[in-house]
Every structure is written in structure tokens, then in C-alpha cells.
Design a protein around this motif. Structure first.
Motif, short mmCIF file in Angstrom:
data_model
loop_
_atom_site.label_atom_id
_atom_site.label_comp_id
_atom_site.label_asym_id
_atom_site.label_seq_id
_atom_site.Cartn_x
_atom_site.Cartn_y
_atom_site.Cartn_z
N UNK A 1 83.07 -49.89 109.10
CA UNK A 1 82.31 -48.99 108.24
C UNK A 1 82.10 -49.53 106.83
N UNK A 2 83.08 -50.26 106.33
CA UNK A 2 82.99 -50.64 104.91
C UNK A 2 81.73 -51.45 104.60
N UNK A 3 81.46 -52.55 105.34
CA UNK A 3 80.25 -53.31 104.98
C UNK A 3 78.99 -52.46 105.12
N UNK A 4 78.95 -51.67 106.24
CA UNK A 4 77.78 -50.83 106.47
C UNK A 4 77.63 -49.79 105.36
N UNK A 5 78.75 -49.15 105.06
CA UNK A 5 78.71 -48.09 104.04
C UNK A 5 78.35 -48.66 102.69
N UNK A 6 78.92 -49.82 102.39
CA UNK A 6 78.62 -50.43 101.09
C UNK A 6 77.14 -50.73 100.98
N UNK A 7 76.60 -51.33 102.08
CA UNK A 7 75.18 -51.67 102.07
C UNK A 7 74.32 -50.42 101.94
#
Lengths: 196, 149
Positions: free
Chosen positions: B95-101
Motif C-alpha cells: 500500500x505504501x508506494x501506491x498510497x504515496x503515489x
């Protein structure tokens, strides 16, 4: 020691009867340590149970570096100490400083006024009971030392091992405790009453 | 009585205790008559300290302890201690990379309003807050230990 090894091996193997036997064998020791250190009967039995539960759970860490009784006494001592620390009860008091010479003189004066005249064997028993009762007034660390030394007949070295203090500290605890008890006895019954 | 004399008398009794069959009365004999009262008092103290105090444990104490100690202990909480942290970590990794993006992109539309604000940093902090709330919801944040008893 072979008997101890056998009991420990059986308990570790899950022999419930062996654990009951271990409890039965050492409950007097634990009761003495806890009973003498912890004021208030309500907490004592539960603390004794706590001690044996810890013995059971830590038995695999016991490698016979000492006698099993010494190891169990140490757990009983630590458990009682933790309890007293949580209750914020003073572990060691300076009874001599509290009393001082002036206090002692005044107590002796009270004895003279008390008009007590114990003389026979029954009165000697009464005096011993007084001493046993007075033990409860000693600081907990002094109570622990006299209990392990006199009641459990441990050596000073063993008591030091149980309490985790140097032997000289144990000797100091014993000396001060017995001197305090002697003074309270003489104070209560008078020098003549005690030596009659 | 001096402290030294007290110590000498106590040593006498200790020495008597160390000899099998010896008694305090021998110590009495060994000392001067001047100390008779002190010796008698110490004899009573030493005798009293060796006397058995009253027993306060019930007769079935060993059975009670055995019942408590041998009660089946709760097994290792695999779900709470392994699966949940693993799931949180996995969700985090995904989730982190997706959420950050996504957050960065969303916030980018507000760029005219937020000129000069480090959007990726804010997005990462927001993601961390969401994950912390998620972990808290799952009960990973434990209350402090209640103590030994």
C-alpha cells in the motif's frame, strides 16, 4: 542431591505427582520466608503459590549450581521482596537509630514500672513467644536473614546466596536483628526477669 | 553493654549452634557471671528464633499449587503475534508506494494552492498515520504489563 536431581528430572518430564511432592517438601521453607517477610496473612498464601508457580516455570533453568532448597528460597525471597517493593514498604529500618540510648533507657524505665515477674519454665515459653512475635517488628531483610539462618539452618554463605548480598551484610543483619530482639526482651521483662 | 560484648556473646551462641549437640547453656557456662542476664536473654532469643512459627498454609496447598501451575497455559498466540503483524507488514509494503503515489497525485492537483509544500513527505506521513490507526484497530498496541501479580 541425587534425590533432588530425580525429582527435578521427573517434574521436567511432566510428572505431576513429582511436582506435588516437590511442593510438599519445600512448602515449609517457602512459608517461612514469605511468612516472615510479608506482613498480613491475606497475601501470604497467594504469594507462596506464586513462588511455586515460578519454580515450576523456571525449573529448566536450574542447573544444580546450588542446592534446590537454596534456589527455591531465593525465588521465595525475591517474590516477597518484589511484593514489599510494590507496596512501598521499607525493607530496612534503622531501629538502633530510632531507639538510641535514650530510648533504651526509657524502655528500661517502663520495664521497672511494669511489675513483671516471670520465673518458671512457662514464663520462659512466654518470653520465647514474645521474641517470635517481636520478629515481625524487625525490618524485612533482617527477618529474612534470621529466618533462613535460624529456622532453615542455612549457613551464612547460603543465606548470602539466597539474599544476593555479601556474607558480611548477612552477618550485620543477623547481629542487629538479634541485638534488637534481645534489647526488646530485656526491655519487656527486665534483666532480672530474663535471667531468673 | 558494649556493641563488642554483644558481638562476642552472639559469636558464642553461633559457635554453639555450629556444633552438633551443643546448646546455648554451654555458652552460658563459658562466659562470665557478669553477663548472666545478657546471656540468658540471648539464649531465649536464639531458642525462639529456631522455633517453628505457626503454619498458615492449608492442608491441600500442594494440590492447589499443582492445579494452578499445571493448568494448561494459553498456547502461543499465533494469530496475534505472527499473522496480524505479517498482514500489516504486507499491506504496508503493497500500500505504501501506491498510497504515496496516489496521494501525491491527488495533492498535485492542489499544487497551485500548496506551492512550496513537500507533498511526498505529507503523503508518506498520512500513510503512516493510516497504517498506525489500522494496527491500533487490530489491537497491536498493547496496554502496559500489569505487573507480576
Amino acid at each position: 542431591m541425587d534425590l533432588e536431581r530425580d525429582v527435578v528430572r521427573r517434574v521436567l518430564a511432566g510428572d505431576q505427582a513429582a511436582f506435588r511432592a516437590l511442593v510438599a517438601r519445600y512448602q515449609r521453607l517457602v512459608a517461612h520466608v514469605v511468612g516472615r517477610m510479608v506482613p498480613g496473612a491475606a497475601d501470604r498464601e497467594e504469594l507462596c503459590q506464586d513462588v511455586f508457580v515460578r519454580v515450576y516455570r523456571k525449573l529448566d533453568t536450574f542447573h544444580f549450581e546450588s542446592k534446590l532448597s537454596t534456589w527455591i528460597a531465593r525465588i521465595a525471597y525475591r517474590t516477597s521482596l518484589n511484593f514489599l517493593e510494590k507496596k512501598r514498604l521499607p525493607l530496612i529500618g534503622d531501629l538502633e537509630a530510632e531507639d538510641g540510648d535514650e530510648g533504651r533507657e526509657s524502655r528500661i524505665g517502663r520495664v521497672a514500672a511494669a511489675d513483671l515477674s516471670p520465673a518458671d519454665a512457662a514464663e520462659a515459653a512466654q518470653m520465647r513467644a514474645f521474641v517470635r512475635g517481636t520478629v515481625d517488628e524487625l525490618p524485612p531483610l533482617h527477618r529474612a536473614a534470621v529466618t533462613l539462618y535460624h529456622l532453615e539452618e542455612m549457613s551464612v554463605g547460603e543465606v548470602a546466596l539466597v539474599m544476593g548480598v555479601p556474607e558480611n551484610t548477612v552477618k550485620s543483619y543477623l547481629f542487629r536483628a538479634r541485638k534488637t530482639l534481645k534489647e526488646k526482651l530485656v526491655s519487656r521483662y527486665g534483666a532480672e526477669g530474663v535471667s531468673a | 553493654m558494649s556493641r563488642d560484648r554483644d558481638r562476642e556473646i552472639q559469636d558464642l551462641f553461633d559457635a554453639a549452634r555450629a556444633r552438633p549437640g551443643a546448646s546455648g547453656s554451654e555458652s552460658l557456662d563459658a562466659a562470665s557471671a557478669d553477663d548472666a542476664a545478657e546471656l540468658a536473654a540471648y539464649a531465649l532469643v536464639f531458642d525462639a528464633l529456631a522455633e517453628e512459627p505457626g503454619d498458615y498454609l492449608p492442608a491441600d496447598f500442594a494440590d492447589r499449587v499443582a492445579e494452578r501451575a499445571l493448568a494448561p497455559r494459553l498456547g502461543f498466540a499465533w494469530f496475534e503475534n505472527v499473522f496480524v503483524p505479517l498482514a500489516v507488514a504486507l499491506v504496508g509494503l503493497v500500500a505504501v508506494p501506491f498510497a504515496v503515489t496516489s496521494l501525491a497525485e491527488s495533492l498535485a492537483s492542489l499544487r497551485p494552492l500548496l506551492d512550496g509544500v513537500p507533498l511526498p513527505l505529507i503523503a508518506a506521513a498520512g500513510t503512516a498515520l493510516v497504517l498506525a490507526a489500522f494496527a491500533d484497530r487490530l489491537g497491536l498496541a498493547k496496554p502496559p504489563e500489569a505487573g507480576m501479580r
